[in-house]
Design a protein around this motif. Structure first.
Motif, PDB file in Angstrom:
ATOM      1  N   TYR A   1       8.198  -6.761 -10.457  1.00 29.23           N
ATOM      2  CA  TYR A   1       7.784  -8.271 -10.594  1.00 29.23           C
ATOM      3  C   TYR A   1       7.676  -8.858 -11.868  1.00 29.23           C
ATOM      4  CZ  TYR A   1       6.150  -8.059  -5.373  1.00 29.23           C
ATOM      5  OH  TYR A   1       6.035  -7.716  -4.323  1.00 29.23           O
TER       6      TYR A   1
ATOM      7  N   TYR B   1      -2.631   0.321 -17.349  1.00 26.19           N
ATOM      8  CA  TYR B   1      -2.374   0.341 -16.091  1.00 26.19           C
ATOM      9  C   TYR B   1      -1.377   1.464 -15.745  1.00 26.19           C
ATOM     10  CZ  TYR B   1      -4.975  -4.170 -15.858  1.00 26.19           C
ATOM     11  OH  TYR B   1      -5.800  -5.476 -16.059  1.00 26.19           O
TER      12      TYR B   1
ATOM     13  N   THR C   1      -7.866  -5.542  -5.704  1.00 25.79           N
ATOM     14  CA  THR C   1      -7.510  -6.005  -4.444  1.00 25.79           C
ATOM     15  C   THR C   1      -8.884  -6.646  -3.466  1.00 25.79           C
ATOM     16  OG1 THR C   1      -5.915  -5.599  -2.345  1.00 25.79           O
ATOM     17  CG2 THR C   1      -7.465  -3.997  -3.019  1.00 25.79           C
TER      18      THR C   1
ATOM     19  N   ARG D   1      -2.397   3.722  -6.367  1.00 27.43           N
ATOM     20  CA  ARG D   1      -1.162   3.352  -6.698  1.00 27.43           C
ATOM     21  C   ARG D   1      -0.607   3.804  -7.945  1.00 27.43           C
ATOM     22  NH1 ARG D   1       0.425  -0.361  -2.462  1.00 27.43           N
ATOM     23  NH2 ARG D   1      -1.568   0.467  -0.852  1.00 27.43           N
TER      24      ARG D   1
ATOM     25  N   ILE E   1       1.865   3.001 -11.210  1.00 26.47           N
ATOM     26  CA  ILE E   1       2.685   2.026 -11.936  1.00 26.47           C
ATOM     27  C   ILE E   1       3.478   2.639 -12.951  1.00 26.47           C
ATOM     28  CG2 ILE E   1       2.265   0.053 -13.610  1.00 26.47           C
ATOM     29  CD1 ILE E   1       1.030  -0.442 -10.759  1.00 26.47           C
TER      30      ILE E   1
ATOM     31  N   GLY F   1       6.528  -0.899 -10.178  1.00 19.03           N
ATOM     32  CA  GLY F   1       5.528   0.111  -9.437  1.00 19.03           C
ATOM     33  C   GLY F   1       6.128   0.586  -8.114  1.00 19.03           C
TER      34      GLY F   1
ATOM     35  N   SER G   1       4.650   0.424  -5.314  1.00 19.34           N
ATOM     36  CA  SER G   1       4.204  -0.766  -4.227  1.00 19.34           C
ATOM     37  C   SER G   1       2.978  -1.242  -4.898  1.00 19.34           C
ATOM     38  CB  SER G   1       3.634  -0.111  -2.730  1.00 19.34           C
ATOM     39  OG  SER G   1       2.848   0.896  -3.022  1.00 19.34           O
ATOM     40  N   PHE G   2       2.792  -2.443  -4.416  1.00 21.80           N
ATOM     41  CA  PHE G   2       1.360  -3.061  -4.557  1.00 21.80           C
ATOM     42  C   PHE G   2       0.739  -3.551  -3.582  1.00 21.80           C
ATOM     43  CE2 PHE G   2       4.627  -3.483  -7.756  1.00 21.80           C
ATOM     44  CZ  PHE G   2       4.006  -3.200  -9.198  1.00 21.80           C
TER      45      PHE G   2
ATOM     46  N   GLN H   1      -2.979  -7.597  -6.171  1.00 21.09           N
ATOM     47  CA  GLN H   1      -3.176  -6.513  -7.327  1.00 21.09           C
ATOM     48  C   GLN H   1      -2.473  -7.070  -8.631  1.00 21.09           C
ATOM     49  OE1 GLN H   1      -1.739  -2.603  -6.288  1.00 21.09           O
ATOM     50  NE2 GLN H   1      -1.439  -1.951  -8.486  1.00 21.09           N
ATOM     51  N   ILE H   2      -1.327  -7.345  -8.867  1.00 22.56           N
ATOM     52  CA  ILE H   2      -0.715  -7.913  -9.896  1.00 22.56           C
ATOM     53  C   ILE H   2      -1.350  -9.065 -10.492  1.00 22.56           C
ATOM     54  CG2 ILE H   2       1.378  -8.757 -10.906  1.00 22.56           C
ATOM     55  CD1 ILE H   2       2.941  -7.244  -8.835  1.00 22.56           C
TER      56      ILE H   2
END
Length: 410
Positions: free
Chosen positions: A154, A232, A242, A254, A256, A279, A281-282, A286-287
């Protein structure tokens, strides 16, 4: 005794190979057409999130997925009985983007009719301009865009002024500074949006009132920002980044791969810092929350230790120098940066491509890089710049970034 007459001779059947007065074109038209088989494919798409309530279909909401499903039916890829029922054609998406979030390298998969050729052209003909399909790749019957995606990249385009702690101060800070040597002024743009303060002239304060030097995202600022974002990296518990996820939920953990601030890019009249995060997954928001807390630290609203605390699962309660036990869940209200600057840049299927490299084409964006860049230039980048210049998405958010709204950061 008379013998009975012989039975009438049967008419010989006409062979299809023998001559006939029947029109061959009529016979061909009367013959049933064979429906082409469904094929499992991965489709590469891009979209601008403006005006959509996210990627995932939601009853009563305008979503990217909803428009895609209808376009696939109209393009002949989905039969009438399966219309509006994606489970029947194994629909899957590589990533679920939030409301207002765009994508330049999204991947979806399913079983579709791809014959006759020209599916992508037919699909685009039934899609609105902010959604484009670039192409597709034939995949294995077990392929699933979500499960087989190894990593997701992302990009968040953050305005440079967001890291200037003297720009866009909150209302309380402006009022408290009146008459002091460090008097803060608010920007005229935000004043025009209902934030006008009595007794303050309209002016733009892009620089530190205690210095004649305007804020710049130089080497020192970049180094500090990258150090913060680097916190992170690795496997952490992101339950504070989240919503509605408990600390003990395994889904909160998760991984990163990388998070770094890249070069400064100018879009129209605004400079943005290109923040890239990769990452596995998110989670939801989160981002945006990782960016939000990093900005709060850069603006000296929160110490870097707050970020380390937010990534903990539990707090520690010490009994002695050698003994401790788990305490309560660590719950911190983390600020959420606006969604407009975020877009999904690419999805990676490294393990799948390596396993099936000898029999199937790779699921990768290499062949569509130019199309993706052109889409960003035409739709995504102008939308991000316009939202900042006309609506002040990040500027207005900065006014709310204070200890009154986020007391956990103090």
């Amino acid at each position: 005794m008379e013998s009975s007459p012989p039975p009438p001779a049967k008419k010989p059947k006409m062979s299809s190979a023998s001559g006939s007065d029947e029109d061959p074109e009529s016979a061909a038209a009367a013959a049933p057409r064979r429906r082409p088989k469904r094929r499992k494919v991965a489709i590469f798409i891009a979209y601008c999130g403006a005006g959509y309530q996210g990627m995932q279909k939601n009853p009563g909401a305008k979503t990217i997925e909803g428009d895609l499903e209808e376009a696939l039916f109209l393009a002949g890829a989905v039969p009438e009985p399966d219309r509006g029922n994606p489970r029947r054609y194994d629909w899957a998406r590589a990533a679920r983007t939030d409301k207002g979030v765009s994508a330049a390298g999204q991947v979806v998969s399913g079983r579709f009719y791809i014959d006759p050729p020209g599916l992508i052209d037919r699909l685009n003909a039934h899609l609105a301009a902010p959604i484009r399909a670039f192409g597709f790749a034939r995949v294995t019957s077990s392929f699933n865009a979500k499960k087989f995606c190894d990593r997701r990249r992302y990009i968040y385009l953050l305005p440079v002024f967001a890291l200037d702690r003297t720009a866009h101060p909150d209302r309380e800070a402006v009022l408290a500074s009146l008459g002091s040597d460090n008097e803060l002024a608010k920007c005229s743009e935000c004043s025009l949006r209902g934030r006008k303060l009595p007794g303050l002239p309209l002016q733009d304060p892009p620089s530190d009132p205690r210095s004649d030097k305007a804020f710049q995202f130089g080497d020192e600022e970049r180094s500090r920002f990258n150090r913060i974002l680097g916190g992170y990296v690795g496997t952490h518990n992101f339950h504070n980044f989240t919503t509605r996820t408990k600390a003990e939920d395994p889904a909160a953990r998760r991984f990163i791969v990388s998070f770094a601030a890249g070069p400064v890019v100018r879009i129209k009249d605004t400079e943005f810092i290109r923040c890239e995060v990769v990452g596995q997954s998110f989670m939801l928001h989160q981002i945006r929350k990782m960016i939000g807390l990093a900005v709060a630290v850069m603006r000296n609203l929160a110490a870097e230790s707050v970020m380390q605390t937010a990534l903990r699962k539990f707090s520690f309660l010490w009994v002695s120098k050698r003994e401790f036990f788990w305490g309560r869940d660590v719950n911190i209200n983390v600020p959420t940066a606006p969604e407009v600057g975020l877009y999904l840049d690419e999805c990676f299927f490294t393990s799948y491509n390596q396993k099936w490299k000898d029999s199937h084409e790779a699921v990768a964006m290499e062949g569509y890089v130019e199309q993706a860049e052109a889409f960003k230039e035409q739709f995504i980048f102008p939308h991000i710049a316009d939202m900042e210049e006309k609506e002040g998405a990040v500027a207005l958010w900065l006014h709310s970034l204070n200890l009154r709204n986020y007391p956990d950061l103090g």
